[in-house]
Every structure is written in structure tokens, then in C-alpha cells.
Design an enzyme around this catalytic site. Structure first.
Site, PDB file in Angstrom:
ATOM      1  N   ASP A  90       6.791  -1.900   9.602  1.00  5.33           N
ATOM      2  CA  ASP A  90       6.478  -3.156   8.894  1.00  5.33           C
ATOM      3  C   ASP A  90       7.570  -4.210   9.090  1.00  5.33           C
ATOM      4  O   ASP A  90       7.276  -5.392   9.307  1.00  5.33           O
ATOM      5  CB  ASP A  90       6.313  -2.898   7.392  1.00  5.33           C
ATOM      6  CG  ASP A  90       4.941  -2.334   7.044  1.00  5.33           C
ATOM      7  OD1 ASP A  90       3.999  -2.512   7.844  1.00  5.33           O
ATOM      8  OD2 ASP A  90       4.818  -1.724   5.957  1.00  5.33           O
ATOM      9  N   LYS A 118       2.466   4.805   1.144  1.00  3.65           N
ATOM     10  CA  LYS A 118       3.607   4.776   2.068  1.00  3.65           C
ATOM     11  C   LYS A 118       4.783   5.633   1.596  1.00  3.65           C
ATOM     12  O   LYS A 118       5.479   6.239   2.413  1.00  3.65           O
ATOM     13  CB  LYS A 118       4.065   3.334   2.292  1.00  3.65           C
ATOM     14  CG  LYS A 118       3.059   2.549   3.103  1.00  3.65           C
ATOM     15  CD  LYS A 118       3.509   1.147   3.361  1.00  3.65           C
ATOM     16  CE  LYS A 118       2.412   0.413   4.121  1.00  3.65           C
ATOM     17  NZ  LYS A 118       2.747  -0.967   4.399  1.00  3.65           N
TER      18      LYS A 118
HETATM   19  P1  NAP Z   1       2.455  -1.325  -3.327  1.00  3.10           P
HETATM   20  O1  NAP Z   1       3.493  -0.387  -2.846  1.00  3.10           O
HETATM   21  O2  NAP Z   1       1.278  -0.770  -4.077  1.00  3.10           O
HETATM   22  O3  NAP Z   1       3.220  -2.425  -4.247  1.00  3.10           O
HETATM   23  C1  NAP Z   1       2.471  -3.335  -4.986  1.00  3.10           C
HETATM   24  C2  NAP Z   1       3.343  -4.490  -5.465  1.00  3.10           C
HETATM   25  O4  NAP Z   1       2.480  -5.442  -6.115  1.00  3.10           O
HETATM   26  C3  NAP Z   1       4.408  -4.110  -6.492  1.00  3.10           C
HETATM   27  O5  NAP Z   1       5.499  -4.969  -6.357  1.00  3.10           O
HETATM   28  C4  NAP Z   1       3.663  -4.353  -7.819  1.00  3.10           C
HETATM   29  O6  NAP Z   1       4.528  -4.629  -8.914  1.00  3.10           O
HETATM   30  C5  NAP Z   1       2.895  -5.597  -7.479  1.00  3.10           C
HETATM   31  N1  NAP Z   1       1.715  -5.728  -8.355  1.00  3.10           N
HETATM   32  C6  NAP Z   1       0.594  -4.963  -8.352  1.00  3.10           C
HETATM   33  N2  NAP Z   1      -0.254  -5.383  -9.317  1.00  3.10           N
HETATM   34  C7  NAP Z   1       0.366  -6.414  -9.959  1.00  3.10           C
HETATM   35  C8  NAP Z   1       0.010  -7.243 -11.046  1.00  3.10           C
HETATM   36  N3  NAP Z   1      -1.166  -7.111 -11.695  1.00  3.10           N
HETATM   37  N4  NAP Z   1       0.879  -8.215 -11.418  1.00  3.10           N
HETATM   38  C9  NAP Z   1       2.058  -8.376 -10.776  1.00  3.10           C
HETATM   39  N5  NAP Z   1       2.462  -7.604  -9.741  1.00  3.10           N
HETATM   40  C10 NAP Z   1       1.617  -6.626  -9.337  1.00  3.10           C
HETATM   41  O7  NAP Z   1       1.840  -2.200  -2.142  1.00  3.10           O
HETATM   42  P2  NAP Z   1       2.536  -2.551  -0.740  1.00  3.10           P
HETATM   43  O8  NAP Z   1       2.301  -1.452   0.219  1.00  3.10           O
HETATM   44  O9  NAP Z   1       3.932  -2.990  -1.034  1.00  3.10           O
HETATM   45  O10 NAP Z   1       1.631  -3.795  -0.231  1.00  3.10           O
HETATM   46  C11 NAP Z   1       1.767  -5.081  -0.814  1.00  3.10           C
HETATM   47  C12 NAP Z   1       0.904  -6.091  -0.050  1.00  3.10           C
HETATM   48  O11 NAP Z   1       1.409  -6.269   1.272  1.00  3.10           O
HETATM   49  C13 NAP Z   1      -0.563  -5.658   0.119  1.00  3.10           C
HETATM   50  O12 NAP Z   1      -1.386  -6.794  -0.089  1.00  3.10           O
HETATM   51  C14 NAP Z   1      -0.619  -5.202   1.561  1.00  3.10           C
HETATM   52  O13 NAP Z   1      -1.926  -5.358   2.110  1.00  3.10           O
HETATM   53  C15 NAP Z   1       0.359  -6.164   2.211  1.00  3.10           C
HETATM   54  N6  NAP Z   1       0.914  -5.654   3.489  1.00  3.10           N
HETATM   55  C16 NAP Z   1       0.661  -6.350   4.628  1.00  3.10           C
HETATM   56  C17 NAP Z   1       1.198  -5.915   5.824  1.00  3.10           C
HETATM   57  C18 NAP Z   1       0.939  -6.698   7.080  1.00  3.10           C
HETATM   58  O14 NAP Z   1       1.146  -6.151   8.182  1.00  3.10           O
HETATM   59  N7  NAP Z   1       0.522  -7.940   6.993  1.00  3.10           N
HETATM   60  C19 NAP Z   1       1.988  -4.772   5.879  1.00  3.10           C
HETATM   61  C20 NAP Z   1       2.244  -4.100   4.701  1.00  3.10           C
HETATM   62  C21 NAP Z   1       1.690  -4.545   3.504  1.00  3.10           C
HETATM   63  P3  NAP Z   1       5.058  -3.438  -9.888  1.00  3.10           P
HETATM   64  O15 NAP Z   1       6.206  -2.777  -9.159  1.00  3.10           O
HETATM   65  O16 NAP Z   1       5.467  -4.158 -11.126  1.00  3.10           O
HETATM   66  O17 NAP Z   1       3.888  -2.505 -10.089  1.00  3.10           O
END
Ligand code: NAP
Length: 282
Positions: free
Chosen positions: A106, A69
């Protein structure tokens, strides 16, 4: 012979689990729109090339998901106000002059789903777990809904602090505290009692895990909302239910609502989401 369908897709890594093709196919069928919507798997190093090829070959629009993103925000020629505020793009739309507009639906999707579920943000103490692309998209609309307090907690505390500072400076002022921290630091924030609404926005659920949260973050009057979704309860929903929350919801409803916003941007038609909320999506 009929014209070929307009082409759309969702791009991410991994992407096999995405329900977006099913959602957009349902919207298109209900709205009488002639389009095809696929899934594209793109590793980070291949993302930009694949996006350029897609649009150069006549593609009309892309949904962008984890982990692309922020890269999509850099690649777009122009950003909507909400995408600029988020610094993250989940929707790319080819414009008539061939340029790419980046939007972020979102936040609108989350707020529409919270409204559908009757979950209040105004006046609530709200905790968001995670500081990635999804959190960037939802923070602006959450601020605008005027919570009493908004806290962002993340494994990498500095990322949460930077986000809180960015949004505190640029989003409309709210009456309460905007705070970014690591998970451990939440212990000192729950002296006033558990949060009213805890929104889980990390990618940990994909590994079957939940963030390491101190005791007292969530209580029997709390509502839990997981942006993640799955066939059964997500790990965070299970974790919250085990702590006796009054309500726990997962993010399939948000997915449907953010998709409707993207569809509207691309096609100029606002789909009726109600039938999909009542449908089991495979
Ligand atoms: P992202 O940009 O990759 O961010 C990942 C987040 O998860 C960061 O805060 C990261 O922390 C944390 N994380 C990853 N591995 C971790 C670990 N081992 N321990 C602790 N924290 C960890 O992902 P995103 O785009 O924000 O998406 C996040 C979630 O939201 C996903 O599951 C996605 O499918 C969901 N989502 C759903 C919708 C919907 O419409 N329902 C829309 C958007 C996203 P750090 O910063 O410390 O790495």
C-alpha cells in the site's frame, strides 16, 4: 491441453466492489502471464480457514483488503520489512517451500501515485485521517519522504497516538513533529495554517460520510488525496472541493500502483501501469 492458470484472488468483506480482478487481468494480458484472479468474500471469523483452504488447494497469492490486513500479518509465516513495520499485510505469496510470505504494497502504491501526480511530500505538513490497516501501510513511506510535519488523526485518538509512537520509534527520524490525536485536537494544530496535504484513510466513505474535522484543517493551497475511490467523486473529494482546495484526487491510482507491486512480488514481472491510469475501470 494447456496447464490450468495459476490462481490468485482478493479477499475482503465486503468485496463485490473491488476492481482488483480487472486490474490484474489487464496486467496479466499485457505481460503474457497465464493466471486467474477472483474475488473472495470472507467474514472475519472465516478469514483464516478460507485463506488456508485457498493455499492448500494450490492457490499462489492473495491480495488482502479491509478488514483483514492485520489478521493476515498474524497468519503469514514470514513478513517483509515493510509489512513488519506496518503490522498489516495486503499481499500473501505462497513460497516454493509452501510457507506464506506477507508483504504490504500500500505504501509503495501511494508514493508511486503521488509521484505520478506530482504531489510533493518532502517538506510538506501532512495530515493522515484514520489509523487502520491502510494508514499502517502508508505511514512508513510517508515518514521516509521527509515531510516537515506528519499528523495522524482518528476517531479513536488512542489508536492514532499508538501508531504515531510506533512509527516515531522505528521509522527513520524526520525533522518535524510526529503526532497522533483525535479530530477535535486538530483545531489547536492549525494555528500555523491549513495542512499542505490531507490524506483520507478511513472507511467512512463507504457510508457516504467524511470525518468530523474542525475548520481550518484544509485551505485553498491544500491538496486532498482520498485512498477511497468510486465511479464519481468520493465524499471526501467532494468535501475538499467544496472548501476550495487547489487539488483533490481519489485513490484509484494508488490501487493500480499497489496492485503492480503485488504482481511483481508474485510473478517477478513489473507491469506497465500507464495504460490503466488512462482507462475507465468498470
Ligand atoms: P480499517 O483498518 O478497517 O480502518 C478503518 C478506519 O476508519 C479507522 O481509522 C476507523 O477509526 C475509521 N472509521 C471507521 N468507521 C468510522 C466512523 N463511523 N467514524 C469515524 N471513523 C471511522 O480500514 P483500512 O484497511 O485502513 O481502509 C481504510 C480505507 O482505505 C478504505 O476505504 C479502503 O478501501 C481504503 N484503501 C484504499 C487503498 C487504495 O489502494 N486506494 C488501499 C488500502 C485501503 P477507528 O480506529 O476509530 O475505528
Amino acid at each position: 491441453m494447456s496447464a490450468p492458470p495459476d490462481r490468485y484472488a482478493v479477499i475482503g468483506h465486503p468485496i463485490a466492489h473491488s476492481r482488483s480482478p480487472r486490474i490484474h487481468a489487464a496486467f496479466a494480458a499485457a505481460a503474457g502471464q497465464h493466471l486467474a484472479y477472483d474475488r473472495i468474500d470472507a467474514a472475519p471469523e472465516a478469514f483464516e480457514g478460507i485463506v488456508r483452504d485457498f493455499f492448500d488447494s494450490g492457490g499462489c497469492g492473495l491480495n488482502v483488503t479491509l478488514p483483514h490486513k492485520e489478521a493476515a500479518a498474524r497468519l503469514a509465516d514470514r513478513l517483509t520489512g515493510r509489512a513488519r513495520l506496518a503490522g498489516a499485510v495486503n499481499t500473501l505469496a505462497r513460497q516454493p517451500d509452501g510457507t506464506l510470505l506477507g508483504d504490504n504494497t500500500d505504501g509503495a502504491g501511494l508514493m508511486a501515485d503521488l509521484a505520478r501526480l506530482g504531489i510533493a511530500v518532502r517538506g510538506a505538513r501532512v495530515l493522515v485521517l484514520g489509523a487502520g490497516g491502510a494508514t499502517r501501510g502508508i505511514l512508513g513511506p510517508l515518514f521516509e519522504a521527509q515531510p516537515a510535519q506528519l499528523v495522524v488523526a482518528n476517531r479513536t485518538a488512542a489508536r492514532a497516538q499508538a501508531l504515531a509512537a510506533d512509527f516515531g520509534a522505528t521509522a527513520p527520524a524526520v525533522g518535524g513533529i510526529v503526532h497522533g490525536c483525535g479530530y477535535d485536537a486538530l483545531a489547536s494544530l492549525v494555528a500555523a495554517g491549513p495542512f499542505d496535504l490531507v490524506i483520507h484513510a478511513t472507511s467512512l466513505g463507504l457510508q457516504g460520510e467524511v470525518p468530523p474535522l474542525p475548520q481550518g484543517v484544509i485551505g485553498s493551497a491544500s491538496v486532498a488525496y482520498d485512498l477511497g475511490y468510486g465511479a464519481g467523486d468520493t465524499p471526501f473529494v467532494r468535501w475538499a472541493r467544496a472548501r476550495g482546495v487547489i487539488r483533490a484526487e481519489q485513490g484509484l491510482g494508488m490501487l493500480i500502483e499497489q496492485a503492480a507491486e503485488s504482481f511483481f512480488l508474485w510473478r517477478g514481472v513489473r507491469p506497465d501501469t500507464a495504460p490503466l491510469h488512462r482507462t475507465e475501470l468498470p
